[in-house]
Scaffold this motif. Structure first.
Motif, PDB file in Angstrom:
ATOM      1  N   ALA A 214      -4.918  13.255   3.296  1.00  0.00           N
ATOM      2  CA  ALA A 214      -5.282  11.953   2.602  1.00  0.00           C
ATOM      3  C   ALA A 214      -5.220  10.951   3.673  1.00  0.00           C
ATOM      4  O   ALA A 214      -6.102   9.834   3.504  1.00  0.00           O
ATOM      5  CB  ALA A 214      -4.030  11.945   1.566  1.00  0.00           C
ATOM      6  N   SER A 215      -4.814  10.965   4.756  1.00  0.00           N
ATOM      7  CA  SER A 215      -4.635   9.813   5.718  1.00  0.00           C
ATOM      8  C   SER A 215      -6.094   9.677   6.199  1.00  0.00           C
ATOM      9  O   SER A 215      -6.469   8.864   6.995  1.00  0.00           O
ATOM     10  CB  SER A 215      -3.585  10.238   6.815  1.00  0.00           C
ATOM     11  OG  SER A 215      -4.020  11.047   7.647  1.00  0.00           O
ATOM     12  N   ARG A 216      -6.924  10.941   6.340  1.00  0.00           N
ATOM     13  CA  ARG A 216      -8.337  10.794   6.911  1.00  0.00           C
ATOM     14  C   ARG A 216      -9.132  10.193   5.911  1.00  0.00           C
ATOM     15  O   ARG A 216     -10.211   9.810   6.375  1.00  0.00           O
ATOM     16  CB  ARG A 216      -8.669  12.069   7.009  1.00  0.00           C
ATOM     17  CG  ARG A 216      -7.867  12.867   8.328  1.00  0.00           C
ATOM     18  CD  ARG A 216      -8.253  14.374   8.390  1.00  0.00           C
ATOM     19  NE  ARG A 216      -9.697  14.624   8.758  1.00  0.00           N
ATOM     20  CZ  ARG A 216     -10.137  14.708   9.819  1.00  0.00           C
ATOM     21  NH1 ARG A 216      -9.445  14.374  11.001  1.00  0.00           N
ATOM     22  NH2 ARG A 216     -11.450  14.996   9.905  1.00  0.00           N
ATOM     23  N   LYS A 217      -8.936   9.785   4.682  1.00  0.00           N
ATOM     24  CA  LYS A 217      -9.721   9.312   3.661  1.00  0.00           C
ATOM     25  C   LYS A 217      -9.301   7.649   3.393  1.00  0.00           C
ATOM     26  O   LYS A 217     -10.026   7.079   2.984  1.00  0.00           O
ATOM     27  CB  LYS A 217      -9.828  10.040   2.508  1.00  0.00           C
ATOM     28  CG  LYS A 217     -10.337  11.570   2.595  1.00  0.00           C
ATOM     29  CD  LYS A 217     -11.472  11.398   3.065  1.00  0.00           C
ATOM     30  CE  LYS A 217     -12.302  12.631   2.977  1.00  0.00           C
ATOM     31  NZ  LYS A 217     -13.432  12.860   3.400  1.00  0.00           N
ATOM     32  N   THR A 218      -7.858   7.628   3.556  1.00  0.00           N
ATOM     33  CA  THR A 218      -7.489   6.187   3.286  1.00  0.00           C
ATOM     34  C   THR A 218      -6.454   5.987   4.231  1.00  0.00           C
ATOM     35  O   THR A 218      -5.686   6.714   4.793  1.00  0.00           O
ATOM     36  CB  THR A 218      -7.045   6.026   1.970  1.00  0.00           C
ATOM     37  OG1 THR A 218      -6.696   4.779   1.404  1.00  0.00           O
ATOM     38  CG2 THR A 218      -5.778   7.147   1.615  1.00  0.00           C
ATOM     39  N   GLN A 219      -5.852   4.663   4.174  1.00  0.00           N
ATOM     40  CA  GLN A 219      -4.713   4.232   4.885  1.00  0.00           C
ATOM     41  C   GLN A 219      -3.558   4.499   4.078  1.00  0.00           C
ATOM     42  O   GLN A 219      -3.204   4.022   3.198  1.00  0.00           O
ATOM     43  CB  GLN A 219      -4.741   2.500   5.228  1.00  0.00           C
ATOM     44  CG  GLN A 219      -3.521   2.023   5.766  1.00  0.00           C
ATOM     45  CD  GLN A 219      -3.156   2.323   7.158  1.00  0.00           C
ATOM     46  OE1 GLN A 219      -3.712   1.900   7.925  1.00  0.00           O
ATOM     47  NE2 GLN A 219      -2.220   3.443   7.458  1.00  0.00           N
ATOM     48  N   SER A 220      -2.768   5.427   4.880  1.00  0.00           N
ATOM     49  CA  SER A 220      -1.479   6.130   3.972  1.00  0.00           C
ATOM     50  C   SER A 220      -0.163   5.423   4.615  1.00  0.00           C
ATOM     51  O   SER A 220      -0.140   5.040   5.760  1.00  0.00           O
ATOM     52  CB  SER A 220      -1.260   7.532   4.333  1.00  0.00           C
ATOM     53  OG  SER A 220      -2.676   8.321   3.953  1.00  0.00           O
ATOM     54  N   VAL A 221       0.589   5.025   3.800  1.00  0.00           N
ATOM     55  CA  VAL A 221       1.634   4.154   4.244  1.00  0.00           C
ATOM     56  C   VAL A 221       3.113   4.825   3.805  1.00  0.00           C
ATOM     57  O   VAL A 221       3.308   5.380   2.500  1.00  0.00           O
ATOM     58  CB  VAL A 221       1.650   2.638   3.783  1.00  0.00           C
ATOM     59  CG1 VAL A 221       0.509   2.060   4.573  1.00  0.00           C
ATOM     60  CG2 VAL A 221       1.598   2.663   2.392  1.00  0.00           C
ATOM     61  N   ILE A 222       4.224   4.564   4.445  1.00  0.00           N
ATOM     62  CA  ILE A 222       5.753   4.862   3.932  1.00  0.00           C
ATOM     63  C   ILE A 222       6.024   3.386   3.796  1.00  0.00           C
ATOM     64  O   ILE A 222       5.805   2.471   4.655  1.00  0.00           O
ATOM     65  CB  ILE A 222       6.486   5.709   4.832  1.00  0.00           C
ATOM     66  CG1 ILE A 222       7.691   5.719   4.202  1.00  0.00           C
ATOM     67  CG2 ILE A 222       6.314   5.193   6.213  1.00  0.00           C
ATOM     68  CD1 ILE A 222       8.820   6.857   5.072  1.00  0.00           C
ATOM     69  N   VAL A 223       6.573   3.130   2.422  1.00  0.00           N
ATOM     70  CA  VAL A 223       7.060   1.714   2.593  1.00  0.00           C
ATOM     71  C   VAL A 223       8.608   1.543   2.442  1.00  0.00           C
ATOM     72  O   VAL A 223       9.264   2.598   2.129  1.00  0.00           O
ATOM     73  CB  VAL A 223       6.409   1.192   1.031  1.00  0.00           C
ATOM     74  CG1 VAL A 223       4.787   1.060   1.067  1.00  0.00           C
ATOM     75  CG2 VAL A 223       6.794   2.101  -0.315  1.00  0.00           C
ATOM     76  N   ASN A 224       9.284   0.242   2.663  1.00  0.00           N
ATOM     77  CA  ASN A 224      10.552   0.033   2.729  1.00  0.00           C
ATOM     78  C   ASN A 224      10.901  -0.037   1.185  1.00  0.00           C
ATOM     79  O   ASN A 224      11.718  -1.172   1.042  1.00  0.00           O
ATOM     80  CB  ASN A 224      10.814  -0.879   3.655  1.00  0.00           C
ATOM     81  CG  ASN A 224      12.218  -0.930   3.931  1.00  0.00           C
ATOM     82  OD1 ASN A 224      13.100   0.002   3.557  1.00  0.00           O
ATOM     83  ND2 ASN A 224      12.753  -2.162   4.350  1.00  0.00           N
ATOM     84  N   GLU A 225      10.796   0.855   0.544  1.00  0.00           N
ATOM     85  CA  GLU A 225      11.321   0.927  -0.934  1.00  0.00           C
ATOM     86  C   GLU A 225      12.236   2.128  -1.442  1.00  0.00           C
ATOM     87  O   GLU A 225      11.425   3.250  -1.166  1.00  0.00           O
ATOM     88  CB  GLU A 225      10.290   0.677  -2.016  1.00  0.00           C
ATOM     89  CG  GLU A 225       9.172  -0.508  -1.555  1.00  0.00           C
ATOM     90  CD  GLU A 225       9.662  -1.900  -2.267  1.00  0.00           C
ATOM     91  OE1 GLU A 225      10.811  -1.816  -2.758  1.00  0.00           O
ATOM     92  OE2 GLU A 225       9.120  -2.797  -1.927  1.00  0.00           O
ATOM     93  N   PHE A 226      13.384   1.827  -1.560  1.00  0.00           N
ATOM     94  CA  PHE A 226      14.270   3.226  -2.154  1.00  0.00           C
ATOM     95  C   PHE A 226      13.860   3.608  -3.623  1.00  0.00           C
ATOM     96  O   PHE A 226      14.301   2.580  -4.308  1.00  0.00           O
ATOM     97  CB  PHE A 226      15.568   2.750  -1.782  1.00  0.00           C
ATOM     98  CG  PHE A 226      16.059   3.077  -0.492  1.00  0.00           C
ATOM     99  CD1 PHE A 226      16.323   4.356   0.318  1.00  0.00           C
ATOM    100  CD2 PHE A 226      16.114   1.968   0.330  1.00  0.00           C
ATOM    101  CE1 PHE A 226      16.672   4.232   1.624  1.00  0.00           C
ATOM    102  CE2 PHE A 226      16.461   2.050   2.018  1.00  0.00           C
ATOM    103  CZ  PHE A 226      16.549   3.253   2.357  1.00  0.00           C
ATOM    104  N   VAL A 227      13.251   4.900  -3.661  1.00  0.00           N
ATOM    105  CA  VAL A 227      12.747   4.806  -5.134  1.00  0.00           C
ATOM    106  C   VAL A 227      13.335   6.128  -5.678  1.00  0.00           C
ATOM    107  O   VAL A 227      13.374   6.483  -6.985  1.00  0.00           O
ATOM    108  CB  VAL A 227      11.253   4.918  -5.050  1.00  0.00           C
ATOM    109  CG1 VAL A 227      10.707   3.415  -4.908  1.00  0.00           C
ATOM    110  CG2 VAL A 227      10.803   5.916  -4.071  1.00  0.00           C
ATOM    111  N   LEU A 228      13.929   7.011  -4.955  1.00  0.00           N
ATOM    112  CA  LEU A 228      14.388   8.521  -5.026  1.00  0.00           C
ATOM    113  C   LEU A 228      15.822   8.599  -4.682  1.00  0.00           C
ATOM    114  O   LEU A 228      16.255   8.019  -3.669  1.00  0.00           O
ATOM    115  CB  LEU A 228      13.710   9.382  -4.729  1.00  0.00           C
ATOM    116  CG  LEU A 228      12.216   9.668  -5.335  1.00  0.00           C
ATOM    117  CD1 LEU A 228      11.416  10.736  -4.862  1.00  0.00           C
ATOM    118  CD2 LEU A 228      12.238   9.756  -6.952  1.00  0.00           C
ATOM    119  N   ARG A 229      16.760   9.419  -5.278  1.00  0.00           N
ATOM    120  CA  ARG A 229      17.905   9.934  -4.813  1.00  0.00           C
ATOM    121  C   ARG A 229      18.307  11.289  -4.784  1.00  0.00           C
ATOM    122  O   ARG A 229      17.971  11.916  -5.929  1.00  0.00           O
ATOM    123  CB  ARG A 229      19.324   9.101  -5.440  1.00  0.00           C
ATOM    124  CG  ARG A 229      20.552   9.361  -4.920  1.00  0.00           C
ATOM    125  CD  ARG A 229      21.731   8.971  -5.712  1.00  0.00           C
ATOM    126  NE  ARG A 229      21.616   7.259  -5.787  1.00  0.00           N
ATOM    127  CZ  ARG A 229      21.144   6.705  -6.633  1.00  0.00           C
ATOM    128  NH1 ARG A 229      20.640   7.067  -8.021  1.00  0.00           N
ATOM    129  NH2 ARG A 229      21.108   5.381  -6.492  1.00  0.00           N
TER     130      ARG A 229
END
Length: 332
Positions: A214-229
């Motif tokens: 995916a990162s070869r096709k688009t800008q992939s990011v990890i975001v500073n949002e807690f969404v899962l536990r």
């Protein structure tokens, strides 16, 4: 992505619509954990349009649990697929992605059954959707601590970088070139280009490979949002700033065998360096020996590492091997 390009993308991209998102869950004989996850989805605000559950041939009461949530989750449409055999996490996520894509989902949020969703998790992910197409949120560990995920891969070695910086600056995101199916949030356009997750992995390395593609096709990011536990406790070795989780004989086998699948993808894309990739394989082997000694306190299990290497050589020599095809022929 340059600041100018990112700004243009944020202006031109449409606003995120929660109903266009699908949560795709893979489960196997863990109806209790699945119940907790579905209960958390019931509490979500906003809610996704669909929830897809892929059942890897469970023999417990998973089917009954799912059916009991159909009315509870309304107006979410619940789609349940029970597979005839256990295809592993890789096969389950491949099927979940396929079903979600065919439902017309604009966004697909993948997760295992051993997490629960923070009530406003979809809103937190959705606010980044106009800017990026491959997004990873953060999650809390079982004990409530902040879970650190290795979001960067050393491409030549084909292994995660264990000490990539954990902190975020004021932008609230960091570029990544990996992926984790415990929370991957991806746009259908990227799925169309790179195809479905590869079920041949069965378990392990599949999400890293998919995120890298995916990162070869688009800008992939990890975001500073807690969404899962995380809702399942896993035995760990506390290394101070990081943890190392316990594993299993099956994982040890596939960790080494699936290096061959990574090698084949690298070769197909012209990025394979035999010396550096071999070093990555050796480092992976060494890490698993450390995991056996310090997490599981045993030396039994090394035979599975060697067996994985042996079977990986067969994959590396398979003349019929091909990467997963793009979904260019499917409706965009």
């Amino acid at each position: 992505m340059s600041a100018l390009a990112e700004s243009a993308a944020s202006v031109s991209a449409p606003a995120f619509v929660p109903a266009t998102a699908t949560i795709a869950i893979v489960t196997y004989n863990r109806s209790g954990l699945l119940t907790r996850l579905l209960e958390s989805i019931e509490r979500m605000d906003p809610k996704p349009g669909h929830v897809v559950i892929i059942d890897n041939a469970s023999v417990d009461d998973t089917t009954e649990v799912v059916e009991g949530f159909r009315e509870r989750l309304a107006p979410i449409e619940l789609v349940y697929r029970r597979l005839e055999t256990n295809t592993g996490g890789s096969g389950g996520f491949s099927e979940g992605m396929r079903v979600a894509y065919e439902l017309g989902s604009e966004w697909i949020w993948l997760m295992d059954d051993d997490v629960e969703v923070i009530p406003d998790g979809l809103a937190k992910m959705g606010k980044w959707a106009p800017r990026f197409q491959s997004i990873q949120g953060r999650r809390y560990d079982y004990d409530g601590s902040e879970f650190y995920w290795q979001y960067r891969v050393s491409e030549p070695l084909g292994i995660p970088i264990p000490f990539a910086p954990a902190g975020f600056d004021e932008s609230g995101y960091k570029p990544m070139n990996s992926g984790c199916f415990e929370g991957m949030f991806i746009n259908r356009d990227v799925v169309r280009q790179i195809g479905l997750p590869d079920p041949r992995f069965f378990i392990y390395w599949d999400d890293q490979m998919y995120g890298w593609l995916a990162s070869r096709k688009t800008q992939s990011v990890i975001v500073n949002e807690f969404v899962l536990r995380r809702t399942r406790e896993i035995k760990q070795w506390d290394m101070g700033i990081r943890h190392m989780n316990a594993s299993s004989n099956a994982y040890r086998y596939y960790i080494m065998r699936n290096r061959a699948h990574i090698k084949r993808y690298y070769r197909s894309l012209g990025v394979y360096n035999p010396v550096l990739f071999g070093l990555g394989t050796a480092l992976t082997f060494g890490k698993e020996l450390i995991r056996l000694a310090f997490v599981e306190r045993t030396v039994r299990g090394t035979s599975n590492l060697f067996r994985g290497l042996r079977d990986g050589r067969k994959i590396a020599k398979d003349a019929s091997w091909q990467p997963m095809p793009p979904l260019e022929s499917a409706a965009g």
